[in-house]
Design a protein around this motif. Structure first.
Motif, PDB file in Angstrom:
ATOM      1  N   GLU A 111      45.823  77.296  41.057  1.00 16.70           N
ATOM      2  CA  GLU A 111      46.923  77.946  40.356  1.00 16.70           C
ATOM      3  C   GLU A 111      46.447  79.213  39.666  1.00 16.70           C
ATOM      4  O   GLU A 111      45.416  79.215  38.998  1.00 16.70           O
ATOM      5  N   PHE A 133      48.674  74.552  44.307  1.00 16.50           N
ATOM      6  CA  PHE A 133      49.296  74.450  42.989  1.00 16.50           C
ATOM      7  C   PHE A 133      50.042  75.738  42.631  1.00 16.50           C
ATOM      8  O   PHE A 133      49.498  76.842  42.754  1.00 16.50           O
ATOM      9  N   GLY A 135      51.459  78.470  40.120  1.00 16.69           N
ATOM     10  CA  GLY A 135      50.938  79.016  38.865  1.00 16.69           C
ATOM     11  C   GLY A 135      51.980  79.029  37.771  1.00 16.69           C
ATOM     12  O   GLY A 135      52.469  80.089  37.367  1.00 16.69           O
ATOM     13  N   SER A 136      52.308  77.871  37.249  1.00 14.12           N
ATOM     14  CA  SER A 136      53.404  77.741  36.281  1.00 14.12           C
ATOM     15  C   SER A 136      53.009  78.117  34.860  1.00 14.12           C
ATOM     16  O   SER A 136      53.893  78.304  34.005  1.00 14.12           O
ATOM     17  N   ALA A 164      51.887  71.607  40.355  1.00 16.96           N
ATOM     18  CA  ALA A 164      52.063  72.699  39.400  1.00 16.96           C
ATOM     19  C   ALA A 164      51.021  72.575  38.304  1.00 16.96           C
ATOM     20  O   ALA A 164      50.352  71.544  38.164  1.00 16.96           O
ATOM     21  N   ASN A 165      50.892  73.625  37.522  1.00 19.49           N
ATOM     22  CA  ASN A 165      49.831  73.729  36.522  1.00 19.49           C
ATOM     23  C   ASN A 165      50.357  73.509  35.106  1.00 19.49           C
ATOM     24  O   ASN A 165      51.318  74.140  34.676  1.00 19.49           O
TER      25      ASN A 165
END
Length: 552
Positions: A111, A133, A135-136, A164-165
């Motif tokens: 991410e 993942f 990159g939230s 997600a991160n």
């Protein structure tokens, strides 16, 4: 002295998983995918077994068919002394990683915050068989929700090799639990937890929620935590069962059932732990050869102490930009590998074209440490690109001013004006106006705190610059190129050097999938070369070099 005895040119091969290959055979584009398309070290494809013939002139490698027949006759004083099995990129790490997460490769597209590891990147990586993942980190919850739903719509419900991160957010701690609730609501199977210095309730909640026993008595997970760590003391709680006080509080709040909490006492918080070495973004710049063995030993010790029925997987991230680095990580015992910096230059990256071009020109030494926007007051730093931007130097100057003065008003006028002109590019008053508008929507408590604490107000103003540095790099505002914040580790420069003169050198030719396939294919090639070298087979320079090529 008696030489080796002669043997038949037909031998029994070691067992190979499946009838032919793992999940399909990777081959050069345009070639028949049922067979390797090119020779490997010593002229033998890495997916083919190798016979080792020894005689008075030394050891040589010979081709070997699946039925055990050798591709060349043995010399008068030669004998078959060993067989090397086929090598597949899919098999380089821990086989349980692929089966646990539905992956083809033990390879993770890491991410990159603010959506730089984009929806398109996640979709491309997952379809290729990688773990990917989104990159939230740094994005508002509604934007994360939109991204998750777009990924799910594209991949379908049965695809689970993505996630997600969750990044530690000490300035906005409520965001961690809001994120956890969203992931559980949307059924996201994998969460990469990064920048945590200690366990937080949101991680324990995600790890324990949905735990249940299978018919065979094993414990099934609803959500898998990938914990990024760079210190033994941080790894320990992730490799241990969740703390009793956190479990009790989550049960009392109605977030966990008593049965879920009971099962959480028998499993580690994270079954996948990523040892983060010298990476872009948040990093402690740790040396991998020192840190990885320590974490592997810790994982084995805690597994034995707590009686885990499944082995914890320890992967590696940071500094992985070439096949040699990937092969070295697997050779040291990594269950999987994670790439980050190199993917930011991929066409699927949400970084601007201008930023991607800057990354493609970087060398290994074109990196520097700069203050982190999300942990500015704590003095935490991130590793960023240095070439073509002054962000690192300017960020450090802001932190020096922050440490020197108690408020914006206490900064001497001459120094403040210089700061506005040379660094911020706007007046403090204008920045504060925008900051108030932003936090009124995002978290009004920040403004209330700033009204009572002038030092915090100064921090918010300076964090505006650090935050906007990443935004300018994403949007490609070239008049602010000198302020671009582009997270980058030394692996980017190594990747650029490796791809020079190949189809991956032009930035528009770099795709997430071709980057990953070439790194893994090259790692398999170099692993075979290492095996041959250990067996005493003479190798030339070409045998120890893998050049990028179109793969599928």
């Amino acid at each position: 002295m008696k030489g080796p005895s002669k043997v038949s040119s037909r031998v029994s091969l070691p067992a190979i998983q499946g009838k032919t290959s793992p999940i399909g055979i990777l081959s050069s584009a345009g070639e028949d995918s049922s067979a390797p398309a090119y020779a490997g070290p010593a002229g033998i494809p890495v997916r083919a077994p190798v016979g080792l013939m020894a005689g008075s002139s030394g050891v040589r490698a010979v081709t070997m068919a699946r039925d055990g027949s050798l591709g060349s006759r043995s010399g008068p004083d030669e004998a078959l002394i060993g067989v090397l099995p086929p090598i597949y990129p899919e098999w380089l790490g821990d086989r349980s990683f692929n089966s646990a997460h539905g992956c083809r490769f033990p390879y993770v597209v890491g991410e990159m915050a603010r959506g730089i590891a984009s929806v398109d990147m996640v979709i491309a990586g997952a379809k290729a068989g990688f773990m990917a993942f989104f990159g939230s980190a740094g994005l508002p919850i509604p934007e994360i929700d939109d991204a998750v739903q777009n990924i799910q719509a594209s991949l379908g419900d049965g695809v689970r090799n993505w996630g997600a991160n969750l990044i530690h957010s000490p300035q906005e701690s409520h965001m961690e639990m809001d994120f956890a609730e969203l992931m559980l609501t949307r059924g996201v199977s994998n969460i990469s937890a990064s920048a945590f210095m200690r366990l937080q309730p949101a991680i324990v909640y995600l790890s324990a929620k949905g735990l249940k026993r299978a018919a065979d008595g094993s414990i099934l997970r609803r959500t898998h935590i990938f914990a990024k760590i760079s210190r033994v003391e941080v790894a320990r709680p992730f490799l241990s069962p969740a703390p009793e006080n956190m479990l009790a509080a989550l049960v009392e709040d109605g977030k966990l059932t008593p049965d879920e909490a009971a099962l959480a006492r028998s499993v580690p918080v994270a079954e996948d732990v990523t040892v983060e070495a010298d990476s872009g973004g948040h990093t402690d710049n740790r040396p991998l050869p020192v840190l990885l063995p320590m974490i592997l030993d810790l994982a084995r010790s805690l597994s034995a102490e707590h009686g885990y029925t499944r082995a914890v997987r320890v992967g590696v991230g940071g500094g992985l930009g070439t096949p040699s680095a990937i092969a070295a990580a697997f050779g040291m015992g990594a269950a999987y590998v994670v790439t980050g910096s190199v993917n930011q230059a991929a066409v699927e990256s949400a970084l601007s074209d201008d930023g991607r071009r800057m990354l493609a020109e970087a060398s290994m030494t074109d990196v520097a440490m700069a203050p982190a926007a999300d942990m500015f007051e704590m003095g935490v730093e991130v590793q960023v690109l240095k070439r073509g931007t002054m962000f690192a130097q300017r960020g450090k100057e802001l932190y020096r001013i922050f440490r020197t003065y108690d408020s914006i008003e206490s900064i001497p006028d001459e120094e403040r004006v210089s700061m506005e002109q040379r660094i911020l590019g706007r007046s403090v008053a204008e920045i504060w106006h925008d900051t108030v508008s932003f936090f009124k929507r995002r978290d009004p408590r920040e403004i209330e705190r700033a009204a009572q604490d002038p030092k915090h107000k100064m921090a918010l103003v300076f964090r505006w610059y650090l935050f906007m540095g990443a935004q300018w790099a994403r949007s490609g505002e070239e008049d602010r190129r000198g302020d671009y914040q582009i997270w980058c580790g030394p692996a980017m420069g190594a990747f650029n050097e490796w791809t020079r003169g190949s189809f991956l050198e032009p930035v528009d030719g770099r795709t997430t999938v071709q980057i990953g396939l070439n790194l893994m294919e090259g790692a398999a090639w170099l692993t075979r070369a290492h095996q041959l070298r250990l067996a005493g087979v003479p190798l030339g320079p070409a045998d120890n070099t893998f050049s990028p090529r179109q793969l599928r």
